[in-house]
Design a protein around this motif. Structure first.
Motif, PDB file in Angstrom:
ATOM      1  N   ALA A 152     -12.911 -18.554 -33.978  1.00 36.48           N
ATOM      2  CA  ALA A 152     -11.950 -17.491 -33.709  1.00 36.48           C
ATOM      3  C   ALA A 152     -12.246 -16.317 -34.644  1.00 36.48           C
ATOM      4  O   ALA A 152     -13.012 -16.458 -35.603  1.00 36.48           O
ATOM      5  CB  ALA A 152     -10.516 -17.989 -33.898  1.00 36.48           C
ATOM      6  N   PRO A 153     -11.630 -15.165 -34.420  1.00 41.19           N
ATOM      7  CA  PRO A 153     -11.807 -14.041 -35.347  1.00 41.19           C
ATOM      8  C   PRO A 153     -11.111 -14.326 -36.684  1.00 41.19           C
ATOM      9  O   PRO A 153      -9.905 -14.553 -36.735  1.00 41.19           O
ATOM     10  CB  PRO A 153     -11.138 -12.864 -34.630  1.00 41.19           C
ATOM     11  N   GLY A 154     -11.869 -14.342 -37.778  1.00 41.58           N
ATOM     12  CA  GLY A 154     -11.293 -14.551 -39.095  1.00 41.58           C
ATOM     13  C   GLY A 154     -11.158 -16.015 -39.459  1.00 41.58           C
ATOM     14  O   GLY A 154     -11.032 -16.892 -38.601  1.00 41.58           O
ATOM     15  N   LYS A 155     -11.169 -16.264 -40.781  1.00 41.12           N
ATOM     16  CA  LYS A 155     -11.099 -17.646 -41.263  1.00 41.12           C
ATOM     17  C   LYS A 155      -9.758 -18.304 -40.954  1.00 41.12           C
ATOM     18  O   LYS A 155      -9.703 -19.502 -40.649  1.00 41.12           O
ATOM     19  CB  LYS A 155     -11.369 -17.673 -42.770  1.00 41.12           C
ATOM     20  N   PHE A 156      -8.660 -17.540 -41.046  1.00 41.21           N
ATOM     21  CA  PHE A 156      -7.355 -18.137 -40.802  1.00 41.21           C
ATOM     22  C   PHE A 156      -7.241 -18.648 -39.367  1.00 41.21           C
ATOM     23  O   PHE A 156      -6.851 -19.792 -39.122  1.00 41.21           O
ATOM     24  CB  PHE A 156      -6.248 -17.128 -41.096  1.00 41.21           C
ATOM     25  N   ALA A 157      -7.591 -17.797 -38.413  1.00 43.66           N
ATOM     26  CA  ALA A 157      -7.494 -18.213 -37.010  1.00 43.66           C
ATOM     27  C   ALA A 157      -8.462 -19.344 -36.694  1.00 43.66           C
ATOM     28  O   ALA A 157      -8.134 -20.256 -35.919  1.00 43.66           O
ATOM     29  CB  ALA A 157      -7.757 -17.013 -36.097  1.00 43.66           C
ATOM     30  N   LEU A 184      -6.429 -13.881 -29.087  1.00 42.14           N
ATOM     31  CA  LEU A 184      -6.005 -14.322 -30.425  1.00 42.14           C
ATOM     32  C   LEU A 184      -4.490 -14.295 -30.577  1.00 42.14           C
ATOM     33  O   LEU A 184      -3.889 -15.265 -31.047  1.00 42.14           O
ATOM     34  CB  LEU A 184      -6.668 -13.442 -31.487  1.00 42.14           C
ATOM     35  N   ALA A 185      -3.837 -13.194 -30.189  1.00 40.89           N
ATOM     36  CA  ALA A 185      -2.385 -13.081 -30.370  1.00 40.89           C
ATOM     37  C   ALA A 185      -1.642 -14.153 -29.585  1.00 40.89           C
ATOM     38  O   ALA A 185      -0.692 -14.766 -30.089  1.00 40.89           O
ATOM     39  CB  ALA A 185      -1.920 -11.687 -29.968  1.00 40.89           C
ATOM     40  N   ALA A 186      -2.072 -14.396 -28.355  1.00 42.15           N
ATOM     41  CA  ALA A 186      -1.404 -15.412 -27.536  1.00 42.15           C
ATOM     42  C   ALA A 186      -1.618 -16.807 -28.108  1.00 42.15           C
ATOM     43  O   ALA A 186      -0.709 -17.653 -28.073  1.00 42.15           O
ATOM     44  CB  ALA A 186      -1.929 -15.339 -26.098  1.00 42.15           C
ATOM     45  N   ALA A 238       1.453 -10.347 -40.759  1.00 44.76           N
ATOM     46  CA  ALA A 238       0.087  -9.929 -40.431  1.00 44.76           C
ATOM     47  C   ALA A 238      -0.732 -11.107 -39.908  1.00 44.76           C
ATOM     48  O   ALA A 238      -1.493 -10.977 -38.941  1.00 44.76           O
ATOM     49  CB  ALA A 238      -0.578  -9.316 -41.658  1.00 44.76           C
ATOM     50  N   TRP A 239      -0.572 -12.289 -40.530  1.00 46.03           N
ATOM     51  CA  TRP A 239      -1.286 -13.475 -40.036  1.00 46.03           C
ATOM     52  C   TRP A 239      -0.829 -13.805 -38.612  1.00 46.03           C
ATOM     53  O   TRP A 239      -1.646 -14.108 -37.725  1.00 46.03           O
ATOM     54  CB  TRP A 239      -1.026 -14.674 -40.933  1.00 46.03           C
ATOM     55  N   ALA A 240       0.495 -13.785 -38.401  1.00 49.41           N
ATOM     56  CA  ALA A 240       1.037 -14.186 -37.097  1.00 49.41           C
ATOM     57  C   ALA A 240       0.606 -13.230 -35.986  1.00 49.41           C
ATOM     58  O   ALA A 240       0.371 -13.653 -34.853  1.00 49.41           O
ATOM     59  CB  ALA A 240       2.557 -14.258 -37.172  1.00 49.41           C
ATOM     60  N   ARG A 241       0.514 -11.949 -36.288  1.00 50.21           N
ATOM     61  CA  ARG A 241       0.104 -10.971 -35.278  1.00 50.21           C
ATOM     62  C   ARG A 241      -1.394 -11.001 -35.011  1.00 50.21           C
ATOM     63  O   ARG A 241      -1.858 -10.484 -34.001  1.00 50.21           O
ATOM     64  CB  ARG A 241       0.507  -9.568 -35.732  1.00 50.21           C
ATOM     65  N   GLY A 242      -2.153 -11.569 -35.938  1.00 44.07           N
ATOM     66  CA  GLY A 242      -3.604 -11.560 -35.789  1.00 44.07           C
ATOM     67  C   GLY A 242      -4.236 -10.251 -36.205  1.00 44.07           C
ATOM     68  O   GLY A 242      -5.405  -9.987 -35.879  1.00 44.07           O
TER      69      GLY A 242
END
Length: 426
Positions: A152-157, A184-186, A238-242
């Motif tokens: 996914a985009p980014g380490k968190f996702a 990602l957002a969904a 910010a994490w939750a929104r992606g």
């Protein structure tokens, strides 16, 4: 791929309970047994437990005696950090040959790989996962079959995707979840708030407010979150929104300094261990790569009698190159977490360095000070630079003034309170 800036698209590989599952592979008789890994030290607690142990109520942080009372058949795997680190390093070698951008985490069983630009070599994400799993298969069938992989985009996702991979599709542990940037957002909206990399207290307060999913968190106004949770609230949103994408950064090639000492017969006395450690410190500081640099990161490890290993990792608050200070620092750490059995081989590793350290005392005449202990100022009436630095560090550590000086006001006054005053040392 611009390895210097890192990779926006991330691939996360996760092996839940990496150390415990490694013990099952090493000892097949433990396959169906409840396992737990205790911490090192005298007051031992549960560091991690397998799913079977968790079904009996065994949780991380629990005292070992309490865990055994809940699960009498619980098997405690003796910590063997050398074996666990070696297994992680072998996996990292495979990943480095597959991608130039690899980053490890604090957890042994979780690693990140940057995949920007790899489509030309390996194809789309699903095919990339298949090819990477084939490389892991050549190293160990267990590693390939049990790895949970998220892209996914980014380490968190990517980590959230790997975390949900075990329940995706057929629920196989080796499943993979790939999230496109447009989705990602969904994808994040359906995830629980437990995945947020914020303090546990913030997560608990969100649950009390009825916020169970990241989709519910996104609908909350940012000013309200900031007023309730401060910086944690802004980060969580910010994490939750992606919108916060943390890139995978390539690790700088580490060249640690390693020295070792073998004993003719295993030693268990702490005094002999300290003497051997002092000797290793002296040898490490004389290494050509250390000259001109101070030392901040140290790791002491040992091979124990009758098998097993022991290690401690320590980061000094201030870098130094004085063997006495390094020895005292490590001895204090060993006192809190000493080897449980006699030591056959003692090893020392210096892995983090600082600038050249001029180990001058607070009253070093090279800084223009007098040799008298009572002299706190230079000839110009300025406070010694070293003493000013020490006062600033103490103020930051304690959250307020820590050192004061006596200032003469009215020495001949009849009122004692007017003769002298305390002024903050700054």
């Amino acid at each position: 791929m611009d390895a210097g800036r890192g990779s926006r698209m991330a691939l996360c590989l996760w092996w839940p309970g990496f150390e415990l599952e490694l013990e099952r592979v090493r000892t097949p008789s433990l396959a169906d047994q409840p396992l737990a890994l205790p911490t090192l030290g005298d007051r031992r607690r549960i560091e991690m437990g397998c799913a079977l142990a968790a079904s009996f109520g065994v949780e991380p942080g629990m005292i070992v005696s309490q865990a055994v009372a809940l699960c009498p058949s619980l098997i405690l795997c003796e910590p063997d950090p050398d074996v666990h680190d070696a297994a992680r390093d072998r996996v990292l070698e495979v990943l480095h040959r597959w991608s130039p951008v690899v980053e490890r985490s604090t957890e042994r069983g979780r690693m990140f790989v940057g995949v920007d630009g790899l489509e030309r070599l390996y194809g789309p994400p699903r095919r990339q996962v298949a090819r990477l799993r084939a490389r892991l298969e050549a190293l160990s069938p267990w590693l390939a079959s049990s790895a949970r992989i998220g892209c996914a985009p980014g380490k968190f996702a990517a980590w959230v995707a790997a975390r949900s991979a075990g329940s995706a599709g057929s629920g196989r542990p080796g499943a993979a979840v790939c999230v496109a940037p447009a989705d990602l957002a969904a994808f994040l909206a359906l995830q629980p708030v437990d995945v947020l990399p914020v303090s546990p207290r913030t997560v608990e307060r969100l649950k009390r407010l009825g916020v169970r999913r990241l989709g519910q968190l996104v609908r909350m106004p940012e000013p309200a979150l900031v007023s309730q949770f401060g910086a944690d609230g802004r980060r969580a949103l910010a994490w939750a929104r992606g919108t916060r994408i943390d890139r995978v950064r390539p690790e700088a090639p580490a060249r640690p300094i390693r020295v070792a000492l073998d004993f003719p017969s295993p030693i268990g006395q702490l005094e002999l261990l300290h003497a051997a450690l002092d000797r290793l410190i002296g040898r490490a500081l004389e290494h050509p790569r250390r000259r001109g640099k101070s030392v901040r990161g140290l790791r002491v490890s040992a091979s124990l009698e009758d098998g097993g290993s022991w290690s401690i990792r320590a980061i000094a608050r201030e870098p130094t190159s004085e063997p006495e200070r390094l020895g005292a620092f490590l001895r204090s750490r060993i006192a809190l977490d000493r080897p449980r059995r006699a030591v056959e081989t003692l090893r020392l590793e210096l892995f983090r360095f600082g600038p050249a350290s001029a180990q001058a005392g607070l009253f070093d005449p090279r800084e223009g000070a007098s040799r008298a202990l009572g002299s706190l100022e230079t000839k110009d009436g300025e406070l010694l630079p070293a003493l000013r630095r020490a006062a600033r560090l103490l103020r930051l550590r304690l959250g307020g003034a820590a050192l004061f000086r006596v200032l003469e006001l009215e020495p001949n006054s009849r009122i004692p309170e007017r003769r002298h005053a305390l002024m903050e040392l700054a």
